[in-house]
Write an enzyme that holds these catalytic residues in place. Structure first.
Site, PDB file in Angstrom:
ATOM      1  N   TYR A 163      38.810 -33.289  -3.929  1.00 23.75           N
ATOM      2  CA  TYR A 163      39.052 -35.403  -4.134  1.00 23.75           C
ATOM      3  C   TYR A 163      40.567 -34.858  -3.351  1.00 23.75           C
ATOM      4  O   TYR A 163      40.198 -35.310  -2.507  1.00 23.75           O
ATOM      5  CB  TYR A 163      39.935 -35.659  -6.285  1.00 23.75           C
ATOM      6  CG  TYR A 163      40.323 -37.306  -5.781  1.00 23.75           C
ATOM      7  CD1 TYR A 163      39.568 -37.739  -5.406  1.00 23.75           C
ATOM      8  CD2 TYR A 163      41.669 -37.358  -6.034  1.00 23.75           C
ATOM      9  CE1 TYR A 163      40.214 -39.698  -5.631  1.00 23.75           C
ATOM     10  CE2 TYR A 163      42.242 -38.131  -5.824  1.00 23.75           C
ATOM     11  CZ  TYR A 163      41.100 -39.703  -5.025  1.00 23.75           C
ATOM     12  OH  TYR A 163      41.386 -40.817  -5.899  1.00 23.75           O
ATOM     13  N   LYS A 167      40.698 -36.982   0.213  1.00 24.91           N
ATOM     14  CA  LYS A 167      42.461 -37.122   0.867  1.00 24.91           C
ATOM     15  C   LYS A 167      42.564 -37.678   2.537  1.00 24.91           C
ATOM     16  O   LYS A 167      42.890 -38.168   2.704  1.00 24.91           O
ATOM     17  CB  LYS A 167      42.934 -37.775  -0.578  1.00 24.91           C
ATOM     18  CG  LYS A 167      41.955 -38.908  -1.647  1.00 24.91           C
ATOM     19  CD  LYS A 167      41.314 -40.081  -1.206  1.00 24.91           C
ATOM     20  CE  LYS A 167      40.382 -41.092  -1.986  1.00 24.91           C
ATOM     21  NZ  LYS A 167      40.098 -42.043  -2.041  1.00 24.91           N
ATOM     22  N   THR A 198      42.302 -46.230 -14.512  1.00 25.58           N
ATOM     23  CA  THR A 198      40.485 -47.028 -14.645  1.00 25.58           C
ATOM     24  C   THR A 198      39.986 -46.461 -14.695  1.00 25.58           C
ATOM     25  O   THR A 198      40.104 -44.852 -15.107  1.00 25.58           O
ATOM     26  CB  THR A 198      40.869 -47.542 -12.308  1.00 25.58           C
ATOM     27  OG1 THR A 198      41.161 -45.917 -12.164  1.00 25.58           O
ATOM     28  CG2 THR A 198      41.701 -47.908 -11.617  1.00 25.58           C
TER      29      THR A 198
HETATM   30  P1  NAP Z   1      36.332 -46.555 -10.076  1.00 27.40           P
HETATM   31  O1  NAP Z   1      37.424 -47.850 -11.487  1.00 27.40           O
HETATM   32  O2  NAP Z   1      36.196 -45.804 -10.443  1.00 27.40           O
HETATM   33  O3  NAP Z   1      36.483 -47.975  -9.292  1.00 27.40           O
HETATM   34  C1  NAP Z   1      35.944 -47.334  -8.136  1.00 27.40           C
HETATM   35  C2  NAP Z   1      34.812 -48.119  -7.192  1.00 27.40           C
HETATM   36  O4  NAP Z   1      34.059 -47.756  -5.919  1.00 27.40           O
HETATM   37  C3  NAP Z   1      33.600 -48.925  -8.109  1.00 27.40           C
HETATM   38  O5  NAP Z   1      33.277 -50.769  -7.903  1.00 27.40           O
HETATM   39  C4  NAP Z   1      32.744 -47.793  -8.100  1.00 27.40           C
HETATM   40  O6  NAP Z   1      31.129 -49.155  -8.302  1.00 27.40           O
HETATM   41  C5  NAP Z   1      32.931 -47.603  -6.323  1.00 27.40           C
HETATM   42  N1  NAP Z   1      31.824 -46.921  -5.916  1.00 27.40           N
HETATM   43  C6  NAP Z   1      31.627 -45.564  -5.970  1.00 27.40           C
HETATM   44  N2  NAP Z   1      30.990 -45.172  -5.756  1.00 27.40           N
HETATM   45  C7  NAP Z   1      30.325 -45.880  -4.283  1.00 27.40           C
HETATM   46  C8  NAP Z   1      29.442 -45.654  -3.591  1.00 27.40           C
HETATM   47  N3  NAP Z   1      28.480 -44.811  -2.895  1.00 27.40           N
HETATM   48  N4  NAP Z   1      29.064 -46.715  -3.166  1.00 27.40           N
HETATM   49  C9  NAP Z   1      29.944 -48.132  -2.749  1.00 27.40           C
HETATM   50  N5  NAP Z   1      30.652 -48.316  -4.305  1.00 27.40           N
HETATM   51  C10 NAP Z   1      30.830 -46.841  -4.784  1.00 27.40           C
HETATM   52  O7  NAP Z   1      38.453 -45.993  -9.267  1.00 27.40           O
HETATM   53  P2  NAP Z   1      39.594 -46.832  -8.756  1.00 27.40           P
HETATM   54  O8  NAP Z   1      40.834 -45.942  -9.275  1.00 27.40           O
HETATM   55  O9  NAP Z   1      39.463 -48.017  -9.248  1.00 27.40           O
HETATM   56  O10 NAP Z   1      39.576 -45.888  -7.084  1.00 27.40           O
HETATM   57  C11 NAP Z   1      39.670 -47.458  -5.732  1.00 27.40           C
HETATM   58  C12 NAP Z   1      40.078 -46.459  -4.773  1.00 27.40           C
HETATM   59  O11 NAP Z   1      41.922 -45.935  -5.695  1.00 27.40           O
HETATM   60  C13 NAP Z   1      39.480 -44.721  -4.582  1.00 27.40           C
HETATM   61  O12 NAP Z   1      39.313 -44.965  -3.181  1.00 27.40           O
HETATM   62  C14 NAP Z   1      39.961 -44.416  -5.354  1.00 27.40           C
HETATM   63  O13 NAP Z   1      40.475 -42.832  -4.863  1.00 27.40           O
HETATM   64  C15 NAP Z   1      41.454 -44.238  -4.972  1.00 27.40           C
HETATM   65  N6  NAP Z   1      42.607 -44.097  -5.975  1.00 27.40           N
HETATM   66  C16 NAP Z   1      42.829 -44.185  -7.055  1.00 27.40           C
HETATM   67  C17 NAP Z   1      44.013 -43.916  -7.976  1.00 27.40           C
HETATM   68  C18 NAP Z   1      44.284 -43.882  -9.565  1.00 27.40           C
HETATM   69  O14 NAP Z   1      45.193 -43.617 -10.115  1.00 27.40           O
HETATM   70  N7  NAP Z   1      43.139 -45.044  -9.876  1.00 27.40           N
HETATM   71  C19 NAP Z   1      45.041 -43.285  -7.189  1.00 27.40           C
HETATM   72  C20 NAP Z   1      44.871 -43.012  -5.902  1.00 27.40           C
HETATM   73  C21 NAP Z   1      43.462 -43.411  -5.462  1.00 27.40           C
HETATM   74  P3  NAP Z   1      30.366 -48.706  -8.879  1.00 27.40           P
HETATM   75  O15 NAP Z   1      31.076 -48.930 -10.619  1.00 27.40           O
HETATM   76  O16 NAP Z   1      28.909 -48.857  -8.610  1.00 27.40           O
HETATM   77  O17 NAP Z   1      31.048 -46.709 -10.062  1.00 27.40           O
END
Ligand code: NAP
Length: 240
Positions: A163, A167, A198
């Protein structure tokens, strides 16, 4: 053709992506809810419409070239341009660097890095049709080499070899596109949402999805004097 801002958010069916989509719709954009599962995408778009926003689901798996091409063709035919692309879709695999399967590293890079490059390349001709295209890559402080080598950064061990490095690569991809597009109206920036509750974090993390969406939304709506090729959260710039 609509005069509204047209914004595509990948992985917008839940989590931070859905919060970004909701906020962009609340601010008057037509939001294309990218989702790999059409049913989940339609449910999210319906939720945004029920809140008074303008949203359409768009089938888009960022690891599948056929869905990327079909999504771009649909936007070209129906809308003719794209103002905002938020590359939000992402996955994580956690584990000790020595015990992480290479297949897991590849899967994470496929979505978080190669998926972003593929979607950006496919959408760029549509962003060039917009008066002020904006690309936002949803990155993470875990991709900052400065942060993860700082003993004072409490989460520095979490990123592992999948991961975190994905990034870091995404940040490099952000700079590469920003450099190529310098001299055009298109701005390309990376945002960290902060540690947000999330599915990806097993609902750990102090921030709400609305808070996590704040910096990506700000960068999506940057004015003409805004920066390009930067990495930030809602406290300001993050060192690479
Ligand atoms: P999440 O709730 O798991 O949501 C991830 C989303 O990405 C879901 O809609 C998932 O769809 C979709 N996805 C995964 N693989 C995909 C693919 N091959 N094609 C299209 N969609 C796909 O996670 P989140 O925390 O909201 O993360 C969103 C972004 O924020 C990510 O890039 C993550 O790395 C970044 N981020 C998150 C955090 C944190 O603390 N949460 C911190 C830093 C960065 P499905 O529902 O179909 O699985």
């Amino acid at each position: 053709m609509t005069s509204k801002l047209i914004a595509l958010v990948t992985g917008a069916n839940k989590g931070i992506g859905l919060a970004i989509a909701r906020e962009l719709a609340r601010r008057g954009a037509l939001v294309l809810v990218g989702a790999r599962d059409p049913g989940r995408g339609e449910a999210a778009a319906a939720q945004i419409r029920a809140e008074g926003g303008d949203a359409r689901a768009l089938a888009l798996d960022v690891t599948r070239a056929d869905t990327i091409a079909a999504a771009a063709a649909w936007i070209r035919a129906e809308l003719g341009r794209l103002d905002v692309l938020v590359n939000n879709a992402g996955i994580a695999k956690v584990g000790a660097p020595s015990a992480t399967a290479l297949a897991d590293v590849r899967a994470v890079f496929e979505t978080n890095v190669f998926g972003v490059i593929a979607v950006t390349q496919a959408m760029l001709p549509l962003l060039r049709e917009a008066p002020a295209g904006r690309i936002v890559n949803v990155s993470s402080r875990l991709g900052s080499l400065t942060a993860i080598s700082d003993p004072a950064f409490p989460n520095r061990g979490i990123g592992g070899v999948a991961y975190g490095p994905s990034k870091s690569a995404l940040n490099a991809v952000t700079v590469a596109f920003a450099q190529e597009l310098a001299g055009t109206p298109i701005k390309v920036n990376a945002a960290c949402p902060g540690y947000t509750a999330t599915d990806l974090t097993n609902h750990k993390g102090p921030r709400s999805v609305a808070e996590g969406a704040r910096e990506p939304v700000r960068l999506a709506l940057l004015g003409p004097d805004g920066p390009t090729g930067t990495f930030s959260d809602d406290d300001g710039p993050i060192p690479w």
